[in-house]
Write an enzyme that holds these catalytic residues in place. Structure first.
Site, PDB file in Angstrom:
ATOM      1  N   HIS A  90      53.974  76.719  55.685  1.00 29.59           N
ATOM      2  CA  HIS A  90      54.017  76.360  54.280  1.00 29.59           C
ATOM      3  C   HIS A  90      54.876  77.364  53.511  1.00 29.59           C
ATOM      4  CE1 HIS A  90      52.038  75.583  50.245  1.00 29.59           C
ATOM      5  NE2 HIS A  90      52.395  74.373  50.634  1.00 29.59           N
ATOM      6  N   ASP A  91      54.684  78.650  53.774  1.00 29.37           N
ATOM      7  CA  ASP A  91      55.510  79.688  53.138  1.00 29.37           C
ATOM      8  C   ASP A  91      56.979  79.481  53.457  1.00 29.37           C
ATOM      9  OD1 ASP A  91      53.348  80.986  51.993  1.00 29.37           O
ATOM     10  OD2 ASP A  91      53.380  82.681  53.374  1.00 29.37           O
TER      11      ASP A  91
END
Length: 162
Positions: A90-91
């Site tokens: 996600h990052d």
């Protein structure tokens, strides 16, 4: 003799041009396609990302930002549920789509992929553990869906480094 020299030079020029083209840095469209491939909701997309992350040097020509704060201020592995890899992917999506100016157009998909990654973790449990894991996955998803921003945005808003 002259014909052989010209043919030889032409062959050398073609070989040099081919080598240069293969060694050339990736273009923006290629980078966006790779990012898209790695940020879909499927398990195969997640696995492709994890494989690439394990071999970051193979992707250096793209200039990806591989940095991560994992699950930010939330636990990476709440109650022992291993959410860390979902947070890392996600990052990656947030940082890299923001860097190419495509974050807003892709945020919803990135958040959905995050939720699917979390649900895949939870599918490894049963009974009360699965119920607890599913609840945490929903909570993590709701948090990023409602307030998730790229780390650079947070730094800009607070005046602190990300």
């Amino acid at each position: 003799m002259r014909r052989r020299l010209i043919t030889g030079l032409s062959s050398a020029a073609i070989a040099l041009a081919t080598t240069a083209a293969l060694a050339a840095p990736a273009n923006a469209a290629d980078k966006l396609q790779v990012m898209s491939d790695w940020s879909q909701t499927s398990a195969s997309s997640q696995q492709a990302f994890l494989n690439a992350r394990a071999n970051q040097g193979d992707w250096s020509e793209y200039g990806f930002d591989w940095s991560t704060d994992k699950c930010s201020s939330s636990p990476d592995n709440p109650f022992g549920f291993p959410f860390e890899n979902a947070c890392i992917r996600h990052d990656f999506g947030y940082r890299n789509y923001k860097a190419v100016g495509q974050f807003d157009a892709n945020k919803s998909r990135l958040d959905s992929a995050f939720y699917e990654d979390l649900k895949r973790v939870c599918n490894g449990y049963s009974g009360a553990q699965k119920t607890a894991c599913d609840g945490l996955a929903w909570t993590y998803y709701q948090a990023v869906s409602a307030v998730g921003v790229a780390p650079a945005d947070t730094a800009a808003k607070t005046g602190k480094a990300a």
